[in-house]
Design a protein around this motif. Structure first.
Motif, PDB file in Angstrom:
ATOM      1  N   ILE A  80       0.797  -1.236  -0.094  1.00 42.29           N
ATOM      2  CA  ILE A  80      -0.023   0.090  -0.083  1.00 42.29           C
ATOM      3  C   ILE A  80       0.820   1.313  -0.131  1.00 42.29           C
ATOM      4  CG2 ILE A  80      -1.751   1.212   1.192  1.00 42.29           C
ATOM      5  CD1 ILE A  80      -2.522  -1.622   2.253  1.00 42.29           C
ATOM      6  N   VAL A  81       0.443   2.004  -0.893  1.00 41.95           N
ATOM      7  CA  VAL A  81       1.506   3.359  -0.913  1.00 41.95           C
ATOM      8  C   VAL A  81       0.281   4.555  -1.043  1.00 41.95           C
ATOM      9  CG1 VAL A  81       2.849   4.748  -2.517  1.00 41.95           C
ATOM     10  CG2 VAL A  81       3.325   2.452  -2.227  1.00 41.95           C
ATOM     11  N   GLY A  82       0.522   5.510   0.010  1.00 42.33           N
ATOM     12  CA  GLY A  82      -0.702   6.305   0.266  1.00 42.33           C
ATOM     13  C   GLY A  82      -2.263   5.581   0.174  1.00 42.33           C
ATOM     14  N   GLU A  83      -3.053   5.823  -0.762  1.00 46.48           N
ATOM     15  CA  GLU A  83      -4.412   5.305  -0.769  1.00 46.48           C
ATOM     16  C   GLU A  83      -4.486   4.109  -1.832  1.00 46.48           C
ATOM     17  OE1 GLU A  83      -6.885   6.143   1.124  1.00 46.48           O
ATOM     18  OE2 GLU A  83      -5.332   7.636   2.497  1.00 46.48           O
ATOM     19  N   HIS A  84      -3.502   3.894  -2.645  1.00 49.29           N
ATOM     20  CA  HIS A  84      -3.377   2.939  -3.612  1.00 49.29           C
ATOM     21  C   HIS A  84      -2.839   1.540  -3.210  1.00 49.29           C
ATOM     22  CE1 HIS A  84      -4.296   6.238  -6.362  1.00 49.29           C
ATOM     23  NE2 HIS A  84      -3.364   7.011  -5.836  1.00 49.29           N
ATOM     24  N   VAL A  85      -3.162   0.627  -3.668  1.00 47.63           N
ATOM     25  CA  VAL A  85      -3.019  -0.795  -3.356  1.00 47.63           C
ATOM     26  C   VAL A  85      -2.072  -1.222  -4.770  1.00 47.63           C
ATOM     27  CG1 VAL A  85      -3.601  -3.211  -2.928  1.00 47.63           C
ATOM     28  CG2 VAL A  85      -4.538  -1.471  -2.078  1.00 47.63           C
ATOM     29  N   THR A 153      -8.206 -14.326  -3.750  1.00 50.57           N
ATOM     30  CA  THR A 153      -6.964 -14.190  -2.925  1.00 50.57           C
ATOM     31  C   THR A 153      -6.284 -12.965  -2.954  1.00 50.57           C
ATOM     32  OG1 THR A 153      -6.655 -16.682  -3.239  1.00 50.57           O
ATOM     33  CG2 THR A 153      -4.903 -15.479  -2.221  1.00 50.57           C
ATOM     34  N   ILE A 154      -5.967 -12.572  -4.058  1.00 51.47           N
ATOM     35  CA  ILE A 154      -5.376 -10.970  -3.967  1.00 51.47           C
ATOM     36  C   ILE A 154      -6.332 -10.090  -3.315  1.00 51.47           C
ATOM     37  CG2 ILE A 154      -4.887  -9.199  -5.764  1.00 51.47           C
ATOM     38  CD1 ILE A 154      -3.720 -11.248  -7.468  1.00 51.47           C
ATOM     39  N   PHE A 155      -7.581 -10.077  -3.566  1.00 50.63           N
ATOM     40  CA  PHE A 155      -8.513  -9.030  -3.187  1.00 50.63           C
ATOM     41  C   PHE A 155      -8.833  -9.253  -1.806  1.00 50.63           C
ATOM     42  CE2 PHE A 155     -12.764  -8.064  -1.775  1.00 50.63           C
ATOM     43  CZ  PHE A 155     -13.017  -6.753  -2.048  1.00 50.63           C
ATOM     44  N   VAL A 156      -8.751 -10.467  -0.874  1.00 49.98           N
ATOM     45  CA  VAL A 156      -8.845 -10.383   0.387  1.00 49.98           C
ATOM     46  C   VAL A 156      -7.334 -10.048   1.044  1.00 49.98           C
ATOM     47  CG1 VAL A 156      -8.974 -12.510   2.100  1.00 49.98           C
ATOM     48  CG2 VAL A 156     -10.709 -12.251   0.488  1.00 49.98           C
ATOM     49  N   ARG A 157      -6.574 -10.445   0.633  1.00 53.12           N
ATOM     50  CA  ARG A 157      -5.173 -10.050   0.889  1.00 53.12           C
ATOM     51  C   ARG A 157      -5.110  -8.500   0.739  1.00 53.12           C
ATOM     52  NH1 ARG A 157      -0.480 -11.792  -1.783  1.00 53.12           N
ATOM     53  NH2 ARG A 157       0.515 -10.825   0.017  1.00 53.12           N
ATOM     54  N   SER A 158      -5.487  -7.700  -0.206  1.00 52.56           N
ATOM     55  CA  SER A 158      -5.381  -6.353  -0.225  1.00 52.56           C
ATOM     56  C   SER A 158      -6.321  -5.889   0.799  1.00 52.56           C
ATOM     57  CB  SER A 158      -5.818  -5.949  -1.620  1.00 52.56           C
ATOM     58  OG  SER A 158      -7.139  -5.907  -1.841  1.00 52.56           O
ATOM     59  N   ARG A 159      -7.296  -6.350   1.040  1.00 54.18           N
ATOM     60  CA  ARG A 159      -8.157  -5.710   2.202  1.00 54.18           C
ATOM     61  C   ARG A 159      -7.924  -6.117   3.549  1.00 54.18           C
ATOM     62  NH1 ARG A 159      -9.148  -2.746  -1.447  1.00 54.18           N
ATOM     63  NH2 ARG A 159     -10.779  -2.948  -2.826  1.00 54.18           N
ATOM     64  N   THR A 160      -6.919  -7.065   3.769  1.00 53.26           N
ATOM     65  CA  THR A 160      -6.619  -7.351   5.265  1.00 53.26           C
ATOM     66  C   THR A 160      -5.304  -6.772   5.564  1.00 53.26           C
ATOM     67  OG1 THR A 160      -5.727  -9.355   4.560  1.00 53.26           O
ATOM     68  CG2 THR A 160      -8.160  -9.418   5.107  1.00 53.26           C
ATOM     69  N   ARG A 161      -4.608  -6.048   4.613  1.00 56.09           N
ATOM     70  CA  ARG A 161      -3.419  -5.406   5.016  1.00 56.09           C
ATOM     71  C   ARG A 161      -3.563  -4.224   5.778  1.00 56.09           C
ATOM     72  NH1 ARG A 161       0.566  -8.449   3.153  1.00 56.09           N
ATOM     73  NH2 ARG A 161       1.820  -7.070   2.105  1.00 56.09           N
ATOM     74  N   THR A 162      -2.831  -4.082   6.995  1.00 60.55           N
ATOM     75  CA  THR A 162      -2.698  -2.927   7.635  1.00 60.55           C
ATOM     76  C   THR A 162      -1.899  -1.835   7.057  1.00 60.55           C
ATOM     77  OG1 THR A 162      -1.068  -3.852   9.115  1.00 60.55           O
ATOM     78  CG2 THR A 162      -3.573  -4.260   9.773  1.00 60.55           C
ATOM     79  N   VAL A 163      -2.341  -0.778   7.180  1.00 63.43           N
ATOM     80  CA  VAL A 163      -1.389   0.579   6.603  1.00 63.43           C
ATOM     81  C   VAL A 163      -0.714   0.981   7.842  1.00 63.43           C
ATOM     82  CG1 VAL A 163      -1.503   2.642   5.516  1.00 63.43           C
ATOM     83  CG2 VAL A 163      -3.180   0.983   4.825  1.00 63.43           C
ATOM     84  N   THR A 164       0.626   0.951   7.815  1.00 67.04           N
ATOM     85  CA  THR A 164       1.410   1.548   8.988  1.00 67.04           C
ATOM     86  C   THR A 164       1.967   2.947   8.390  1.00 67.04           C
ATOM     87  OG1 THR A 164       3.326   0.329   8.249  1.00 67.04           O
ATOM     88  CG2 THR A 164       2.141  -0.649   9.894  1.00 67.04           C
ATOM     89  N   ARG A 165       1.694   4.156   8.957  1.00 66.38           N
ATOM     90  CA  ARG A 165       2.189   5.280   8.869  1.00 66.38           C
ATOM     91  C   ARG A 165       3.096   5.654   9.619  1.00 66.38           C
ATOM     92  NH1 ARG A 165      -1.519   6.427   4.721  1.00 66.38           N
ATOM     93  NH2 ARG A 165      -3.476   5.911   5.006  1.00 66.38           N
ATOM     94  N   PRO A 166       4.336   6.380   9.175  1.00 68.84           N
ATOM     95  CA  PRO A 166       5.314   6.639  10.149  1.00 68.84           C
ATOM     96  C   PRO A 166       4.687   7.848  11.050  1.00 68.84           C
ATOM     97  CG  PRO A 166       5.839   7.448   7.821  1.00 68.84           C
ATOM     98  CD  PRO A 166       4.521   6.398   7.834  1.00 68.84           C
ATOM     99  N   VAL A 167       5.315   7.651  12.185  1.00 68.66           N
ATOM    100  CA  VAL A 167       4.710   8.720  13.155  1.00 68.66           C
ATOM    101  C   VAL A 167       5.738   9.623  13.456  1.00 68.66           C
ATOM    102  CG1 VAL A 167       4.264   9.003  15.751  1.00 68.66           C
ATOM    103  CG2 VAL A 167       3.464   6.813  14.548  1.00 68.66           C
ATOM    104  N   PRO A 168       5.800  10.811  13.497  1.00 69.72           N
ATOM    105  CA  PRO A 168       6.733  12.031  13.171  1.00 69.72           C
ATOM    106  C   PRO A 168       7.425  11.852  14.898  1.00 69.72           C
ATOM    107  CG  PRO A 168       4.640  12.999  13.357  1.00 69.72           C
ATOM    108  CD  PRO A 168       4.454  11.570  13.093  1.00 69.72           C
TER     109      PRO A 168
END
Length: 174
Positions: A80-85, A153-168
């Motif tokens: 995941i990059v930004g809002e895009h998978v 499988t790709i769809f399920v995996r893309s929806r179950t990924r957690t997005v980690t964003r760097p904390v300043p």
């Protein structure tokens, strides 16, 4: 094999090469392969024979398609990059895809031009496969199952990924 069969088989094999380059997971990622297999199913799947051991053959090849599809979906990189998978088929995913789609094409060539028709006829008689329609249904449903399970499988995996964003570390505006 007819020209349409060649084009369809080659298109199914080449679909994975589109995903060897990382790209956005979007509606096109689903519609192109689903459209191709829907065309194949519409064109070649007149009936699903149920006599003898036809359903055993069909179920067996569908199971192979499902295993290849799930494994191909697992070996597709998702990030995941930004809002895009973004997805990218890895080498294992591409090999599994070509193996599954290529096996169907190879079987058809072997039966039609490589002298395999007599062997398949003997196998069919021995194992109570009632007609060539069972073989057609089995291979079409194998391809359909591979495509659907890979995409699912790709769809399920893309929806179950957690997005980690760097904390300043600190807030520069303070």
């Amino acid at each position: 094999m007819t020209t349409t069969e060649w084009i369809t088989d080659i298109a199914l094999i080449l679909v994975v090469f589109r995903q060897l380059r990382e790209g956005r997971l979007d509606l096109k990622s689903f519609l192109i392969p689903l459209g191709i297999v829907a065309f194949v199913a519409y064109s070649y799947l007149d009936t699903i024979p149920t006599a003898g051991n036809d359903l055993v053959l069909i179920g067996g090849l569908m199971s192979v398609g499902a295993a290849l599809g799930v494994a191909g979906g697992i070996y597709t990189r998702i990030r995941i990059v930004g809002e895009h998978v973004l997805i990218k088929a890895g080498a294992v995913s591409a090999i599994l895809w070509v193996l599954g789609m290529g096996a169907r094409m190879g079987f058809q060539l072997w039966v039609e031009h490589g002298g395999g028709a007599d062997d398949v006829a003997r196998f069919s008689i021995t194992h109570h496969i009632t007609s060539e329609h069972a073989w057609v249904a089995a291979f079409v449903l194998m391809a359909l199952t591979e495509v659907v399970t890979r995409l699912a499988t790709i769809f399920v995996r893309s929806r179950t990924r957690t997005v980690t964003r760097p904390v300043p570390v600190f807030d520069r505006t303070a």
